[in-house]
Design an enzyme around this catalytic site. Structure first.
Site, mmCIF file in Angstrom:
data_model
loop_
_atom_site.group_PDB
_atom_site.id
_atom_site.type_symbol
_atom_site.label_atom_id
_atom_site.label_comp_id
_atom_site.label_asym_id
_atom_site.label_seq_id
_atom_site.Cartn_x
_atom_site.Cartn_y
_atom_site.Cartn_z
ATOM 1 C CG HIS A 130 6.383 -29.661 34.559
ATOM 2 N ND1 HIS A 130 5.982 -28.392 34.196
ATOM 3 C CD2 HIS A 130 7.085 -29.524 35.710
ATOM 4 C CE1 HIS A 130 6.416 -27.515 35.088
ATOM 5 N NE2 HIS A 130 7.091 -28.173 36.017
ATOM 6 N NE ARG B 69 6.695 -33.095 39.269
ATOM 7 C CZ ARG B 69 7.717 -32.534 38.622
ATOM 8 N NH1 ARG B 69 8.685 -31.934 39.322
ATOM 9 N NH2 ARG B 69 7.782 -32.579 37.311
ATOM 10 C CG ASP C 42 -9.663 -40.625 48.783
ATOM 11 O OD1 ASP C 42 -9.140 -40.950 49.864
ATOM 12 O OD2 ASP C 42 -10.577 -39.779 48.698
ATOM 13 C CD GLU D 44 10.201 -27.487 42.219
ATOM 14 O OE1 GLU D 44 10.387 -27.624 41.001
ATOM 15 O OE2 GLU D 44 9.091 -27.605 42.768
ATOM 16 C CG ASP E 180 10.743 -25.108 38.426
ATOM 17 O OD1 ASP E 180 10.511 -24.172 37.640
ATOM 18 O OD2 ASP E 180 10.047 -26.132 38.474
#
Length: 256
Positions: free
Chosen positions: A48, A73, A87, A151, A177
């Site tokens: 977000h 996240r 990576d 969520e 959520d």
């Protein structure tokens, strides 16, 4: 060179409280400031926030020297995105919207090399310090921490199965959520929602997995910590900046 130690993962395993801060400003300087503020962990958001991989890489560099362990996240439980963040040097991931045991297994598999998972091979990525950590591929999963977000109602129904997946190191309650999915959009402090959050924390603890949550309400944060949330984010950079700037402006405009 040695494999970098994930002190956050080790602290959770030892049952040590980890206080965090949310970062959505997508900026290296703000992350550098937050990393040096004394928090134990810092969430770099790409779900977000207008954050892309090169920006996250620079933010990982910016946290060096601070107290806060960077948690990233991804925008989704996506094997390719997870591979690219790993990576880049991410050691702890918070995977959003995990609803089933299979989705939890997919998240863990994305962080493991074959035969234990499906992570793609790169010989000299930043994660291995450009190939200088010689035993990186054999040992990297020791220091990779997988946190999954509950969520939805479906996630709540499958909580115990999700917690039982090997490689899940923590379960995070996504208050926004989850409260919306429970019928209280924009109101994660509704009494019915709070009761479910408390019950969920107890269920996570009963599974032997560390619980986590985010709230900007200090009273609620202390409540969740007392309930047993081991990794609690107690604020967010955007909220802190918005509220502090409004309060400062208000103090001067009120008397004008």
């Amino acid at each position: 060179m040695d494999l970098p130690i994930n002190h956050f993962k080790r602290a959770l395993r030892a049952g040590q409280l980890q206080i965090g801060i949310w970062s959505s400003l997508s900026d290296t300087i703000s992350v550098e400031i937050l990393a040096g503020a004394g928090f134990d962990w810092l969430l770099i958001d790409t779900e977000h926030a207008p954050n892309e991989l090169p920006m996250v890489c620079r933010q990982l560099q910016a946290v060096t020297g601070g107290t806060a362990h960077p948690v990233v996240r991804p925008p989704w439980n996506d094997t390719v995105m997870i591979k690219r963040f790993l990576d880049t040097g991410v050691q702890t991931l918070l995977i959003p919207m995990v609803q089933t045991e299979e989705e939890a297994r997919d998240a863990v598999a994305a962080t493991r090399y074959p035969p234990d998972g499906v992570r793609g091979f790169s010989a000299a990525a930043r994660a291995s310090r450009y190939g200088r950590v010689k035993d990186y591929f054999a040992r990297c999963q020791e220091e990779i921490c997988v946190l999954v977000q509950i969520e939805t109602r479906l996630g709540l129904q499958n909580l115990e199965k999700i917690a039982a997946v090997e490689g899940v190191d923590g379960i995070f309650i996504g208050p926004g959520d989850l409260s919306a999915n429970l019928g209280h959009l924009g109101n994660p402090s509704h009494p019915d929602v709070l009761a479910i959050f408390d019950d969920t924390i107890e269920r996570i603890k009963a599974c032997g997995v560390p619980p986590g949550i985010l709230t900007g309400d200090e009273q609620l944060a202390h409540h969740y910590i007392a309930k047993g949330c081991l990794f609690t984010a107690v604020g967010a950079d955007i909220g802190l900046l918005a509220k502090s700037s409004e309060q400062l402006a208000g103090r001067f405009k009120a008397g004008a």
